[in-house]
Design an enzyme around this catalytic site. Structure first.
Site, PDB file in Angstrom:
ATOM      1  N   ASN A  10      -0.272 -11.320  45.133  1.00 41.29           N
ATOM      2  CA  ASN A  10      -0.645 -11.733  43.775  1.00 41.29           C
ATOM      3  C   ASN A  10       0.388 -11.109  42.845  1.00 41.29           C
ATOM      4  OD1 ASN A  10      -1.777 -12.217  41.294  1.00 41.29           O
ATOM      5  ND2 ASN A  10      -3.504 -10.807  41.544  1.00 41.29           N
ATOM      6  N   LYS A  12       0.834 -11.545  39.755  1.00 47.50           N
ATOM      7  CA  LYS A  12       0.342 -11.327  38.383  1.00 47.50           C
ATOM      8  C   LYS A  12       1.402 -11.808  37.373  1.00 47.50           C
ATOM      9  CE  LYS A  12      -2.367  -7.552  40.162  1.00 47.50           C
ATOM     10  NZ  LYS A  12      -3.158  -6.370  39.915  1.00 47.50           N
ATOM     11  N   HIS A  96     -10.142 -13.503  39.823  1.00 48.99           N
ATOM     12  CA  HIS A  96      -9.596 -12.145  39.942  1.00 48.99           C
ATOM     13  C   HIS A  96     -10.241 -11.246  38.889  1.00 48.99           C
ATOM     14  CE1 HIS A  96      -6.738  -8.824  39.806  1.00 48.99           C
ATOM     15  NE2 HIS A  96      -6.438  -9.163  41.043  1.00 48.99           N
ATOM     16  N   GLU A  98      -9.071  -9.179  36.912  1.00 50.83           N
ATOM     17  CA  GLU A  98      -8.377  -9.135  35.615  1.00 50.83           C
ATOM     18  C   GLU A  98      -8.743 -10.359  34.769  1.00 50.83           C
ATOM     19  OE1 GLU A  98      -4.484  -8.567  37.260  1.00 50.83           O
ATOM     20  OE2 GLU A  98      -5.100  -6.574  37.907  1.00 50.83           O
ATOM     21  N   GLU A 168     -12.286  -7.229  46.424  1.00 51.15           N
ATOM     22  CA  GLU A 168     -11.404  -6.353  45.669  1.00 51.15           C
ATOM     23  C   GLU A 168     -12.238  -5.399  44.815  1.00 51.15           C
ATOM     24  OE1 GLU A 168      -7.224  -8.056  45.397  1.00 51.15           O
ATOM     25  OE2 GLU A 168      -8.277  -8.729  43.628  1.00 51.15           O
ATOM     26  N   GLY A 174      -4.640  -1.513  41.676  1.00 49.46           N
ATOM     27  CA  GLY A 174      -3.539  -0.949  40.904  1.00 49.46           C
ATOM     28  C   GLY A 174      -3.722   0.516  40.558  1.00 49.46           C
ATOM     29  N   SER A 214      -4.835  -1.697  46.268  1.00 47.53           N
ATOM     30  CA  SER A 214      -3.853  -0.682  46.682  1.00 47.53           C
ATOM     31  C   SER A 214      -3.566  -0.718  48.174  1.00 47.53           C
ATOM     32  CB  SER A 214      -4.303   0.712  46.230  1.00 47.53           C
ATOM     33  OG  SER A 214      -4.433   0.752  44.819  1.00 47.53           O
TER      34      SER A 214
HETATM   35  C1  PEP Z   1      -4.733  -7.314  43.101  1.00 55.06           C
HETATM   36  O1  PEP Z   1      -4.488  -7.343  41.914  1.00 55.06           O
HETATM   37  O2  PEP Z   1      -5.227  -8.314  43.627  1.00 55.06           O
HETATM   38  C2  PEP Z   1      -4.458  -6.080  43.841  1.00 55.06           C
HETATM   39  C3  PEP Z   1      -5.076  -5.892  44.968  1.00 55.06           C
HETATM   40  O3  PEP Z   1      -3.577  -5.203  43.260  1.00 55.06           O
HETATM   41  P1  PEP Z   1      -2.996  -3.860  43.938  1.00 55.06           P
HETATM   42  O4  PEP Z   1      -2.594  -4.207  45.359  1.00 55.06           O
HETATM   43  O5  PEP Z   1      -1.825  -3.489  43.091  1.00 55.06           O
HETATM   44  O6  PEP Z   1      -4.086  -2.846  43.906  1.00 55.06           O
END
Ligand code: PEP
Length: 254
Positions: A10, A12, A96, A98, A168, A174, A214
């Site tokens: 992703n 972003k 997602h 966000e 998630e 993040g 992460s």
């Molecule tokens: C994401 O935004 O879907 C995500 C998992 O981000 P990160 O791997 O940076 O935690």
């Protein structure tokens, strides 16, 4: 039941059109020996044409980060599934955290988008996950079940061929904090159980559930070794071909 692993990046709002080909080609080159894993780069809509061109002839597939439920009309700033298909995308991330946090996405709009994406023939990667506050208040199961039951309302067993779910935990996105493999497995099992009530146990066994939060080359193998963890949705580590390829390598060996 053996499910093919799926690792999706992703991007972003991080990669420009002029930077897209190098990243996609870097991923394709570094992962060409890892057959048996579905590899997806979900990019900003404006990057999709360059990503599709760079991925041509490779095993990398391209996805989007959102899609509207209407096919066309007065929806300034939105992108339809038909536009994404025309540009060569195959996957769409829906819901997602966000988008839920900053753009007013609700379980109801997740449902509308998900059904439109599946009906169009694209594959929906539907995100669910709890905040730290919800987890600490003992609401984990309630939140996941609500997101699944409302977000996947009227999604049929046949639709599940075009469905991937991403767990998630919001507190792990993040932040550098990862759910432990046992914590993640527990929620993945709950997601599969909840899905079984919606579409039947046999179909639920076929649906891939990714972990996201992460994930990186150093922790991917232990997460991907868990029974119900069928892949990863990757943010930060998808922005460097080497890191993303390291996760795909772990998936190929899981
Ligand atoms: C994401 O935004 O879907 C995500 C998992 O981000 P990160 O791997 O940076 O935690």
């Amino acid at each position: 039941m053996s499910r093919k692993k799926i690792i999706a990046g992703n991007w972003k709002m991080n990669i420009k059109p002029s930077e897209t080909a190098a990243l996609v080609k870097g991923v394709a080159e570094a992962t060409k020996d890892f057959a048996g894993v579905d590899i997806v780069c979900c990019t900003p809509a404006i990057d999709i044409p360059a990503a599709v061109a760079a991925a041509a002839g490779t095993r990398v597939e391209i996805g989007a980060e959102n899609a509207h439920w209407e096919e066309k009309g007065a929806f300034t700033g939105e992108i339809s599934t038909g536009m994404l298909i025309d540009a060569g995308a195959k996957y769409v991330i829906i819901g997602h955290s966000e988008r839920r946090q900053y753009f007013g996405e609700t379980d109801e709009t997740v449902n509308r988008r998900t059904r439109a994406v599946i009906a169009s023939g694209l594959t929906a990667i539907v995100c669910v996950g709890e905040t730290l506050e919800e987890r600490e208040a003992g609401k984990l199961n309630e939140v996941i079940e609500r997101q699944m039951n409302v977000g996947l309302k009227d999604v049929t067993a046949a639709d599940c061929a075009k469905l991937v779910i991403a767990y998630e935990p919001v507190w792990a996105i993040g932040t550098g904090k990862t759910a432990t493999p046992d914590q993640a497995q527990e929620v993945h099992a709950l997601i599969r159980e909840t899905l079984a009530k919606l579409v039947g146990a046999e179909t639920a066994e076929t649906v891939r559930i990714q972990y996201g939060g992460s994930m990186k080359p150093s922790n991917a193998a232990e997460l991907l070794a868990k029974k119900d963890i069928d892949g990863g949705l990757i943010g930060g580590a998808a922005l460097k071909a080497e890191d993303f390829a390291g996760i795909i390598a772990a998936a190929a060996q899981a």
